[in-house]
Design an enzyme around this catalytic site. Structure first.
Site, PDB file in Angstrom:
ATOM      1  N   GLU A  69       0.827  -1.207   0.000  1.00 28.06           N
ATOM      2  CA  GLU A  69       0.000   0.000   0.000  1.00 28.06           C
ATOM      3  C   GLU A  69       0.862   1.257   0.000  1.00 28.06           C
ATOM      4  O   GLU A  69       0.548   2.245  -0.669  1.00 28.06           O
ATOM      5  CB  GLU A  69      -0.926   0.003   1.224  1.00 28.06           C
ATOM      6  CG  GLU A  69      -1.931  -1.135   1.275  1.00 28.06           C
ATOM      7  CD  GLU A  69      -1.367  -2.415   1.885  1.00 28.06           C
ATOM      8  OE1 GLU A  69      -2.133  -3.377   2.054  1.00 28.06           O
ATOM      9  OE2 GLU A  69      -0.147  -2.461   2.187  1.00 28.06           O
ATOM     10  N   GLU A 352       3.044  -5.670 -11.513  1.00 28.51           N
ATOM     11  CA  GLU A 352       4.499  -5.531 -11.542  1.00 28.51           C
ATOM     12  C   GLU A 352       5.120  -6.559 -12.485  1.00 28.51           C
ATOM     13  O   GLU A 352       6.026  -6.247 -13.265  1.00 28.51           O
ATOM     14  CB  GLU A 352       5.073  -5.692 -10.134  1.00 28.51           C
ATOM     15  CG  GLU A 352       4.727  -4.565  -9.192  1.00 28.51           C
ATOM     16  CD  GLU A 352       5.334  -4.755  -7.819  1.00 28.51           C
ATOM     17  OE1 GLU A 352       5.815  -3.779  -7.249  1.00 28.51           O
ATOM     18  OE2 GLU A 352       5.325  -5.893  -7.310  1.00 28.51           O
TER      19      GLU A 352
END
Length: 443
Positions: A69, A352
Site C-alpha cells: 500500500e 508488476e
C-alpha cells in the site's frame, strides 16, 4: 439524524474501550519489539511520540498500512512535490517491512514516521504535534479514533484506492458497526475507490455519493527507483548467471505455498535439468527457513541476502530480501504470483510482473485483486492465466517451457495490457485531490 446519533453512541463506546486498553497496547508493542516485529528504537512512534521535528508551513500526511500500500502512495507524493515543491509531506506506515523499503524510496525531504496505534492518546499526541492540513489514507485504513479526531480538528480526509474485503464489508454492514462506519465515511471529502464494486460497497455503507471519484487503480503505477551501484551490480550478475538457463519465479508466496511450488519444481527439473526456480516468499524469514530445510535435504540452494552464486548444480534461488521484486521480474519470463493458492489468501499485485513482460500466472484466491485480473483478461485473455491449483499450474508451466510461441504470446499480452491500463492514473488522482482536498486545505 437517528443513524448519526447511533453512530456517535457506538463511537463513544469504541473510544472508551480503546482508551481502557491503551496500557495493554503499549505492552503488546513492547512484546513485538522484543520479537523483532517493531523497530528497536523507534517503536514509541506508534504511541504518537515523534522522533523528528515538525517543519513550519502546511503539511500533508499520507498513511498506508504496509509495504504494498505504501508503494502505491509514492507516485502521488512525487506528483504533489512536483506541483507544490514547498509543501511538507509526512509518510507513515505500521510495519517494519515497509520501513526498510519505503524510507529509502521516498523523495528527499519527505518525513517518515511509524503510524500511531488507534488509541485516543496516541492519535491525539500525533495530531497535536504534526498538525496536518489533510490526511490521505491508502486502501483500507479506516480507524475510528483517527478519523473522528481529524474531523474534530478540521483536518480534511481522503481515501485513495479505497477498498474493503468481503469479510470486512459483511462485518461493517452488521447492525453493530454500520452506524459507526457510516458516520466515519461521512467525514471524508474524497474517496477514490479501487473498482466499481468497491464504490458500490462504500455507497451501501452510506458514503455520500458526491465524494466518490474514479481515478484508476494506483497499483498499476510502476515506477523505477534509484538503486545503489551494489544492487545494480548484483542484479546484473544474477542476470548473467541465469542467461543460459530456463527460469521461472514464484513470487510473494505465503507459508504452505512453497510446497506447491517445490513439488512442481521437482517435476519440471526432471524434464529441464538446467532449469532454475526462484522462490520469493512474502516474509524474508520464511525464505531463510525454506533454504535451511532444502539444505538439510542435501539440495544446493542459493540465498539472495548472502549474494550466493548459482553453481552448475544449483537450481533453486531463494529471495529473502525486500523491495527487489520489480528488478527480479526482469530476470524471468514466467512469474507465478502467490498468496493466491489457498482459501483465506487475497492475492498480490500482478501488474508488476506484467509491466516487466512476464507470462503471469496466479491462483484463484486473489481477493481485491480480482478486479485487476478481470480487467486485464477482458482486454486480452492471454495477459493473465488463473489456475485452479497445483495440477493446473504444473500443466501450464510445462506448456510455457515447451512452447516458445505460447510463452512469447503471453509475455507480450501481459506487457501490452499493462501499458493500456496504467496511463494517466497519477494525473487523475492528483486532479481529484487538488479539487477536493488541496484547494480547501492549503488555501
Amino acid at each position: 439524524m437517528a443513524a448519526t446519533t447511533e453512530g456517535k453512541l457506538v463511537y463513544r463506546i469504541y473510544r472508551a474501550l480503546s482508551y481502557s486498553v491503551s496500557p495493554v497496547v503499549k505492552l503488546h508493542l513492547q512484546y513485538r519489539r522484543l520479537r523483532g516485529r517493531e523497530h528497536p528504537h523507534r517503536w514509541t512512534e506508534r504511541l504518537g511520540r515523534p522522533s523528528l521535528p515538525r517543519p513550519p508551513g502546511p503539511l500533508l500526511w499520507f498513511h498506508a498500512v504496509s509495504l504494498g500500500e505504501g508503494m502505491t502512495a509514492i507516485p502521488v507524493i512525487k506528483q504533489c512535490i512536483k506541483q507544490s515543491p514547498d509543501l511538507n509531506i509526512l509518510m507513515t506506515t505500521t510495519t517494519l517491512s515497509a520501513f526498510h523499503v519505503i524510507s529509502k524510496r521516498l523523495p528527499s525531504g519527505v518525513i517518515y514516521q511509524f503510524a500511531p496505534v488507534d488509541t485516543p492518546t496516541a492519535v491525539g499526541s500525533f495530531l497535536d504535534y504534526w498538525k496536518p492540513n489533510a490526511i490521505i489514507l491508502i486502501e483500507s485504513e479506516l480507524w475510528p479514533n483517527l478519523i473522528m479526531a481529524a474531523s474534530e480538528n478540521g483536518i480534511l480526509l481522503a481515501l485513495l484506492n479505497g477498498r474493503m474485503s468481503r469479510k470486512s464489508f459483511k462485518l461493517f454492514s452488521g447492525p453493530l458497526l454500520r452506524p459507526l462506519i457510516s458516520l466515519m465515511l461521512s467525514k471524508f471529502s474524497l474517496i477514490v475507490p479501487l473498482s466499481t464494486m468497491q464504490a458500490i460497497n462504500f455507497q451501501l455503507l452510506q458514503a455520500p455519493p458526491y465524494i466518490i471519484n474514479f481515478s484508476g487503480d494506483l497499483k498499476y503505477v510502476i515506477e523505477d527507483f534509484d538503486v545503489s551501484e551494489e544492487e545494480l551490480r548484483s542484479i546484473e550478475d544474477l542476470k548473467l548467471q541465469l542467461a543460459h538457463r530456463q527460469v521461472w519465479m514464484a513470487s510473494s508466496i505465503h507459508r504452505g505455498e512453497e510446497e506447491i511450488m517445490l513439488g512442481i519444481h521437482r517435476v519440471l527439473s526432471r524434464m529441464h535439468p538446467e532449469m532454475v526456480t526462484i522462490l520469493a516468499p512474502r516474509d524474508p524469514r520464511h525464505g531463510v527457513e525454506i533454504a535451511q530445510e532444502l539444505q538439510k535435504e542435501g539440495q544446493s540452494v542459493a540465498l539472495r541476502s548472502l549474494y550466493e552464486k548459482l553453481e552448475a548444480r544449483t537450481n533453486i534461488y531463494v529471495v529473502d530480501t525486500l523491495g527487489e521484486l520489480r528488478h527480479l521480474y526482469g530476470l524471468t519470463p514466467i512469474a507465478v504470483v502467490g498468496g493466491s493458492f489457498f482459501p483465506g489468501l487475497a492475492g498480490h499485485n500482478i501488474s508488476e510482473a506484467a509491466a516487466s513482460g512476464c507470462a503471469v500466472l496466479t491462483g484463484q484466491h486473489v481477493g481485491h485483486f480480482s478486479h485487476m485480473v478481470l480487467e486485464m483478461q477482458r482486454l486480452n485473455p492471454l495477459s493473465i492465466l488463473q489456475v485452479s491449483g497445483k495440477l493446473e499450474l504444473e500443466k501450464a508451466l510445462k506448456e510455457l517451457f515447451s512452447d516458445p510461441k505460447v510463452l512469447e504470446a503471453r509475455c507480450m499480452a501481459a506487457k501490452e495490457t499493462y501499458h493500456s491500463l496504467s496511463g494517466g492514473i497519477v494525473a487523475n488522482v492528483w486532479n481529484a485531490l487538488n479539487l477536493n482536498i488541496f484547494k480547501r486545505a492549503l488555501c
